[in-house]
Design an enzyme around this catalytic site. Structure first.
Site, PDB file in Angstrom:
ATOM      1  N   ASP A  13       0.823  -1.209   0.000  1.00  0.00           N
ATOM      2  CA  ASP A  13       0.000   0.000   0.000  1.00  0.00           C
ATOM      3  C   ASP A  13       0.861   1.265   0.000  1.00  0.00           C
ATOM      4  O   ASP A  13       1.972   1.264   0.529  1.00  0.00           O
ATOM      5  CB  ASP A  13      -0.929  -0.013   1.220  1.00  0.00           C
ATOM      6  CG  ASP A  13      -2.079   0.967   1.078  1.00  0.00           C
ATOM      7  OD1 ASP A  13      -2.457   1.271  -0.075  1.00  0.00           O
ATOM      8  OD2 ASP A  13      -2.607   1.423   2.108  1.00  0.00           O
ATOM      9  N   ASN A  15       1.222   3.451  -2.959  1.00  0.00           N
ATOM     10  CA  ASN A  15       1.710   3.902  -4.278  1.00  0.00           C
ATOM     11  C   ASN A  15       1.181   5.289  -4.641  1.00  0.00           C
ATOM     12  O   ASN A  15       1.922   6.149  -5.120  1.00  0.00           O
ATOM     13  CB  ASN A  15       1.248   2.940  -5.380  1.00  0.00           C
ATOM     14  CG  ASN A  15       1.906   1.578  -5.291  1.00  0.00           C
ATOM     15  OD1 ASN A  15       2.831   1.396  -4.515  1.00  0.00           O
ATOM     16  ND2 ASN A  15       1.425   0.637  -6.085  1.00  0.00           N
ATOM     17  N   HIS A  30       2.240   3.600  -9.048  1.00  0.00           N
ATOM     18  CA  HIS A  30       2.050   2.175  -9.369  1.00  0.00           C
ATOM     19  C   HIS A  30       3.227   1.667 -10.196  1.00  0.00           C
ATOM     20  O   HIS A  30       3.694   0.548 -10.013  1.00  0.00           O
ATOM     21  CB  HIS A  30       0.738   1.958 -10.139  1.00  0.00           C
ATOM     22  CG  HIS A  30      -0.486   2.283  -9.329  1.00  0.00           C
ATOM     23  ND1 HIS A  30      -0.655   1.859  -8.037  1.00  0.00           N
ATOM     24  CD2 HIS A  30      -1.605   2.989  -9.639  1.00  0.00           C
ATOM     25  CE1 HIS A  30      -1.822   2.293  -7.571  1.00  0.00           C
ATOM     26  NE2 HIS A  30      -2.418   2.987  -8.535  1.00  0.00           N
ATOM     27  N   THR A  60     -10.839  -7.075  -4.477  1.00  0.00           N
ATOM     28  CA  THR A  60     -12.208  -7.090  -5.024  1.00  0.00           C
ATOM     29  C   THR A  60     -12.864  -5.716  -4.854  1.00  0.00           C
ATOM     30  O   THR A  60     -13.834  -5.412  -5.547  1.00  0.00           O
ATOM     31  CB  THR A  60     -13.071  -8.166  -4.319  1.00  0.00           C
ATOM     32  OG1 THR A  60     -12.894  -8.057  -2.893  1.00  0.00           O
ATOM     33  CG2 THR A  60     -12.703  -9.570  -4.752  1.00  0.00           C
ATOM     34  N   LEU A 125      11.182 -20.186  -5.373  1.00  0.00           N
ATOM     35  CA  LEU A 125      10.189 -19.346  -4.686  1.00  0.00           C
ATOM     36  C   LEU A 125       8.882 -19.469  -5.470  1.00  0.00           C
ATOM     37  O   LEU A 125       8.911 -19.624  -6.691  1.00  0.00           O
ATOM     38  CB  LEU A 125      10.632 -17.871  -4.700  1.00  0.00           C
ATOM     39  CG  LEU A 125       9.634 -16.863  -4.110  1.00  0.00           C
ATOM     40  CD1 LEU A 125       9.704 -16.893  -2.574  1.00  0.00           C
ATOM     41  CD2 LEU A 125       9.913 -15.438  -4.589  1.00  0.00           C
ATOM     42  N   ARG A 181      -4.666  -1.992   8.876  1.00  0.00           N
ATOM     43  CA  ARG A 181      -5.865  -2.795   8.632  1.00  0.00           C
ATOM     44  C   ARG A 181      -5.539  -3.847   7.587  1.00  0.00           C
ATOM     45  O   ARG A 181      -4.525  -3.772   6.893  1.00  0.00           O
ATOM     46  CB  ARG A 181      -7.045  -1.924   8.196  1.00  0.00           C
ATOM     47  CG  ARG A 181      -6.781  -1.095   6.966  1.00  0.00           C
ATOM     48  CD  ARG A 181      -8.048  -0.361   6.482  1.00  0.00           C
ATOM     49  NE  ARG A 181      -7.718   0.622   5.464  1.00  0.00           N
ATOM     50  CZ  ARG A 181      -7.512   1.923   5.696  1.00  0.00           C
ATOM     51  NH1 ARG A 181      -7.608   2.420   6.914  1.00  0.00           N
ATOM     52  NH2 ARG A 181      -7.193   2.738   4.702  1.00  0.00           N
ATOM     53  N   LEU A 182      -6.447  -4.850   7.478  1.00  0.00           N
ATOM     54  CA  LEU A 182      -6.165  -5.993   6.599  1.00  0.00           C
ATOM     55  C   LEU A 182      -6.839  -5.873   5.237  1.00  0.00           C
ATOM     56  O   LEU A 182      -6.475  -6.602   4.312  1.00  0.00           O
ATOM     57  CB  LEU A 182      -6.586  -7.300   7.290  1.00  0.00           C
ATOM     58  CG  LEU A 182      -5.846  -7.565   8.617  1.00  0.00           C
ATOM     59  CD1 LEU A 182      -6.372  -8.832   9.279  1.00  0.00           C
ATOM     60  CD2 LEU A 182      -4.342  -7.678   8.398  1.00  0.00           C
ATOM     61  N   GLU A 194       2.166 -13.390  12.115  1.00  0.00           N
ATOM     62  CA  GLU A 194       2.722 -12.260  12.864  1.00  0.00           C
ATOM     63  C   GLU A 194       2.530 -11.014  11.995  1.00  0.00           C
ATOM     64  O   GLU A 194       2.879 -11.020  10.804  1.00  0.00           O
ATOM     65  CB  GLU A 194       4.215 -12.489  13.134  1.00  0.00           C
ATOM     66  CG  GLU A 194       4.493 -13.635  14.091  1.00  0.00           C
ATOM     67  CD  GLU A 194       3.937 -13.388  15.493  1.00  0.00           C
ATOM     68  OE1 GLU A 194       3.983 -12.233  15.961  1.00  0.00           O
ATOM     69  OE2 GLU A 194       3.457 -14.366  16.105  1.00  0.00           O
TER      70      GLU A 194
END
Ligand code: IPE
Ligand code: IPE
Ligand code: MG
Length: 227
Positions: A13, A15, A30, A60, A125, A181-182, A194
């Protein structure tokens, strides 16, 4: 020693603010953010513990943004994938996604499928891009599928059905950009992650910043409900 940083997930978050602080258009942020994706991904592929790096690229809810910004993000994604195919090969990175891709253009969907196929045997990876991803959407789609098959819903059956379950639980969840926040990201897989909130805006986030977070993660005590 200490905790193993197997799966790192990042809410990339900041940009837009990075660009605005410089008097630039949001989309420039971006563009710069896409470079950070490359730096962090190659760093992760060289890290002995990290097996999965999940990056929140488009939620979304991000469809609420102006059409011009959405269109730019779609073009940027396509350009990124085209340019980065060589990076995936060079660093043996498997490319994967979570999220409902059906809302993307057929050509972008094709491009995504082709890169997944080309990189499917790489194992240094796994980079998972979350594209049109939202945990609530993911969980409700999994529940709907189980209902249709008249299967029982339990933590095990629902957990297994989630698209993100292929990549396992998150060990470290990072959000850059200063907000705590998520935003609907990996709610199920982060049950015991974590959490780290960094004030650094995503375009400025560096491999050293990630290293600092991993060192702190190693010092934390994870109890998973035990004592
Ligand atoms: C995150 O940066 C990238 C995406 C959501 C695609 P933002 O665009 O949310 O940047 P800020 O939060 O407005 O600074
Ligand atoms: C979360 O960032 C989504 C991505 C990083 C892709 P947002 O900028 O969309 O989140 P909110 O709106 O601040 O919660
Ligand atoms: Mg944001």
């Amino acid at each position: 020693m200490g905790n193993i940083a197997r799966h790192i997930a990042i809410i990339m978050d900041g940009n837009g603010r990075w660009a605005q602080e410089r008097g630039l258009k949001r989309v420039k942020g971006h563009e710069k953010g896409a470079e950070t994706v490359r730096f962090i991904t190659t760093f992760a592929s060289n890290h002995p513990e990290i097996e999965v790096l999940t990056l929140y690229a488009f939620s979304t809810e991000n469809w609420k943004r102006p059409k011009m910004e959405i269109d730019f993000l779609m073009r940027l994604l396509s350009r990124y994938l085209k340019n980065e195919t060589k990076t995936y090969k060079k660093y043996q990175i498997r490319f994967e996604t979570i999220g409902d891709l059906s809302r993307f253009s057929p050509s972008l969907q094709k491009q995504i499928a082709a890169i997944k196929d080309e990189t499917k045997n790489f194992n240094r990876l796994t980079q998972v891009l979350a594209l049109n991803y939202g945990s609530q959407d993911e969980i409700s789609r999994a529940a709907e599928a189980l209902c249709k098959e008249r299967k029982k819903i339990s933590v095990e059956t629902l957990g297994k059905r989630l698209e993100s379950s292929r990549f396992g639980p998150v060990d470290i969840l990072i959000r850059t950009g200063g907000d705590q926040r998520l935003s609907n990201f990996l709610l199920w897989q982060s049950a015991y992650a974590e959490l780290f909130f960094s004030p650094i805006l995503w375009p400025d986030f560096s491999p050293e910043d990630l290293e600092t977070i991993i060192s702190e993660f190693k010092r934390r005590t994870r109890r998973f409900g035990g004592i």
